[in-house]
Design a protein around this motif. Structure first.
Motif, PDB file in Angstrom:
ATOM      1  N   PRO A  87     -39.994  19.079 -28.421  1.00  0.00           N
ATOM      2  CA  PRO A  87     -41.107  19.205 -29.356  1.00  0.00           C
ATOM      3  C   PRO A  87     -40.652  19.024 -30.808  1.00  0.00           C
ATOM      4  CG  PRO A  87     -40.416  21.365 -28.622  1.00  0.00           C
ATOM      5  CD  PRO A  87     -39.580  20.380 -27.868  1.00  0.00           C
ATOM      6  N   SER A  88     -41.546  18.495 -31.640  1.00  0.00           N
ATOM      7  CA  SER A  88     -41.237  18.402 -33.069  1.00  0.00           C
ATOM      8  C   SER A  88     -41.589  19.712 -33.765  1.00  0.00           C
ATOM      9  CB  SER A  88     -42.051  17.277 -33.710  1.00  0.00           C
ATOM     10  OG  SER A  88     -41.766  16.075 -33.055  1.00  0.00           O
ATOM     11  N   TYR A  89     -42.554  20.433 -33.177  1.00  0.00           N
ATOM     12  CA  TYR A  89     -42.979  21.719 -33.745  1.00  0.00           C
ATOM     13  C   TYR A  89     -42.928  22.771 -32.662  1.00  0.00           C
ATOM     14  CZ  TYR A  89     -44.773  18.623 -37.317  1.00  0.00           C
ATOM     15  OH  TYR A  89     -44.887  17.666 -38.276  1.00  0.00           O
ATOM     16  N   PHE A  94     -36.339  20.926 -34.616  1.00  0.00           N
ATOM     17  CA  PHE A  94     -37.796  21.042 -34.664  1.00  0.00           C
ATOM     18  C   PHE A  94     -38.161  21.919 -35.844  1.00  0.00           C
ATOM     19  CE2 PHE A  94     -35.882  24.114 -31.757  1.00  0.00           C
ATOM     20  CZ  PHE A  94     -36.253  25.306 -32.347  1.00  0.00           C
ATOM     21  N   GLU A  95     -39.441  21.879 -36.176  1.00  0.00           N
ATOM     22  CA  GLU A  95     -39.932  22.782 -37.214  1.00  0.00           C
ATOM     23  C   GLU A  95     -40.457  24.039 -36.529  1.00  0.00           C
ATOM     24  OE1 GLU A  95     -42.961  22.630 -40.984  1.00  0.00           O
ATOM     25  OE2 GLU A  95     -42.053  20.762 -40.276  1.00  0.00           O
TER      26      GLU A  95
END
Lengths: 169, 296
Positions: free
Chosen positions: B46-48, B4-5
């Motif tokens: 989550p991606s972020y 993730f970021e």
């Protein structure tokens, strides 16, 4: 599976720079944001005193000190602890001189396989820093997040009490 | 864990705007003591990841005798446990924090994160409910405030909108002549409750008659529950054996737990009654002396 996942994240090697202060030394590292502190300590820095047990916060084998407080390094992202002082079992004692808690563990025979020992010692280090004269009950509560599968709790508690007495001398 | 970021907003406002920007793809992390486990199990991906742990503006405890206690969402469990003010004015919070997870978890886990995780098996939330605590939510459209009992909607689900952040927990002053106590049944002492119960009793001035009472249970339903039916029959009465028995039975009927690998539904329902009896018997055996700062 990864269809709705942003393109730039599909690669798992997206890394970021990070400076960690461990046992008084600074380390500049390039790590993935998803790396836990436990993974960085063992895999990147080869500080294998910190154990990987359950990897889900139950066993306490990965306990380290974060600004003097005991935490579970498997439940903290390395990225979250930049600018904090981290102490691992390797940072206790100086050279040939062991920490009084380590000595008490040896003298009391509070070790069987040794896997839980670094976590136990660091949890007790934090306890004795805050409370130099704990009761047996307080010791038990303090180590309730550390599992010992050799069932060696009695001697670990004895060692904690012995160490507290030595530290007060 | 999937990659993730990692984002580190410097203010609540910035955090809300990041949440708005990445709606549905972002997750907020505070102490992460529950979230990281779910991410490792790939139940949440989550991606972020938006980190609030470093938001100093959310790490505060303030108190005054009129408006009560304000807890910033990033306050750790350990800060609650060790606060002399909280011990003096809200003894039940200090009491329950001593066995809310291991000390390692309490040192890093936050009160806000614990609430937003929405785990029905919570030590903290029944106490917030009986104390009448309010939760302040901040979103990109402004603030709103709601009672802690109205925050939960289902297992691990809350009414928090996608761009909202829990920023503050407001705990009113306890009414005079009141005592609140929490009791749980768990495998290890510091495990989350198999069944938990919290009660607050307000006595008639100088008497052992119950003027008001609040009873909340945890781990027996998809969300923490009040037992209003039992509260209703207690008001105006002297708390004694027969009444406690009746209240325990009602609480037990209210409970709709699900069985787990250790305990059956039936066993958990019986434990609700046992906990309720322990709590009220404990309160009456200590009598009015148990009430801190009593003014008789």
């Amino acid at each position: 599976l990864f269809e709705d996942y942003p393109l730039h994240l599909r690669e798992s090697n997206m890394k970021r720079g990070l400076r960690l202060n461990i046992n008084g030394d600074n380390f500049d590292l390039l790590i993935e944001p998803k790396s836990t502190l436990q993974e960085v300590l063992r895999n990147e820095l080869k500080l294998t005193g910190t154990k990987r047990g359950c990897n889900s916060g139950s066993c306490g084998a990965c306990t380290v000190l974060l600004d003097g407080k005991a935490v579970k390094s498997c439940l903290i992202l390395a990225a979250q602890v930049e600018d904090k002082k981290i102490t691992t079992i390797e940072g206790l004692g100086k050279g040939e001189f062991l920490d009084p808690i380590q000595e008490a563990f040896i003298q009391t025979g509070a070790i069987q396989c040794g896997f839980c020992t670094p976590g136990m010692i660091l949890t007790l280090k934090a306890l004795l820093n805050e409370n130099p004269e704990p009761t047996e009950e307080q010791v038990k509560l303090a180590i309730s997040g550390n599992l010992c599968r050799c069932t060696g709790y009695v001697k670990i508690i004895d060692a904690a009490i012995a160490a507290s007495e030595r530290l007060r001398e | 864990m999937r990659s993730f970021e990692y984002l580190t907003p410097k203010t609540v406002e910035e955090a809300c705007s990041l949440l708005s920007q990445h709606q549905g793809e972002a997750k907020v992390i505070a102490g992460g003591q529950s979230l990281l486990i779910l991410m490792k199990q790939r139940l949440i991906e989550p991606s972020y990841l938006i980190d609030l742990k470093h938001l100093v503006e959310l790490d505060y405890l303030s108190f005054d005798e009129k408006s009560g206690l304000k807890i910033g969402a990033m306050v750790t469990h350990r800060s609650i446990e060790t606060s002399p003010i909280i011990k003096k004015y809200y003894g039940v919070l200090s009491q329950l924090e001593k066995t809310l997870a291991s000390v390692q978890i309490r040192n890093y886990g936050t009160v806000g994160g614990n609430i937003c995780h929405g785990d029905p098996s919570s030590d903290l939330i029944p106490a917030l409910i009986v104390l009448g605590a309010k939760l302040k939510l901040t979103g990109s459209k402004g603030n709103r405030s709601l009672l802690s009992g109205d925050f939960f909607s289902d297992y691990y689900e809350t009414v928090l909108q996608q761009d909202e952040i829990l920023t503050e927990i407001e705990v009113p002053i306890m009414p005079p002549n009141s005592i609140a106590v929490y009791e749980k049944f768990s495998v290890r002492r510091t495990d989350s409750p198999v069944v938990g119960a919290c009660v607050m009793v307000t006595f008639e001035l100088g008497k052992d008659v119950c003027k008001d009472v609040k009873i909340a249970l945890s781990a027996v339903a998809p969300i923490p529950v009040r037992v209003k039916k039992a509260e209703d029959i207690m008001r105006g009465k002297k708390i004694e054996g027969k009444l406690i028995d009746e209240v325990g039975a009602i609480a037990s009927e209210t409970a709709k737990p699900i069985a787990d690998i250790h305990f059956s539904e039936e066993y958990k329902c019986k434990m609700v009654k046992v906990l309720i009896e322990r709590l009220f018997n404990g309160i009456i055996s200590q009598g009015l002396r148990a009430i801190p700062h009593q003014k008789f």
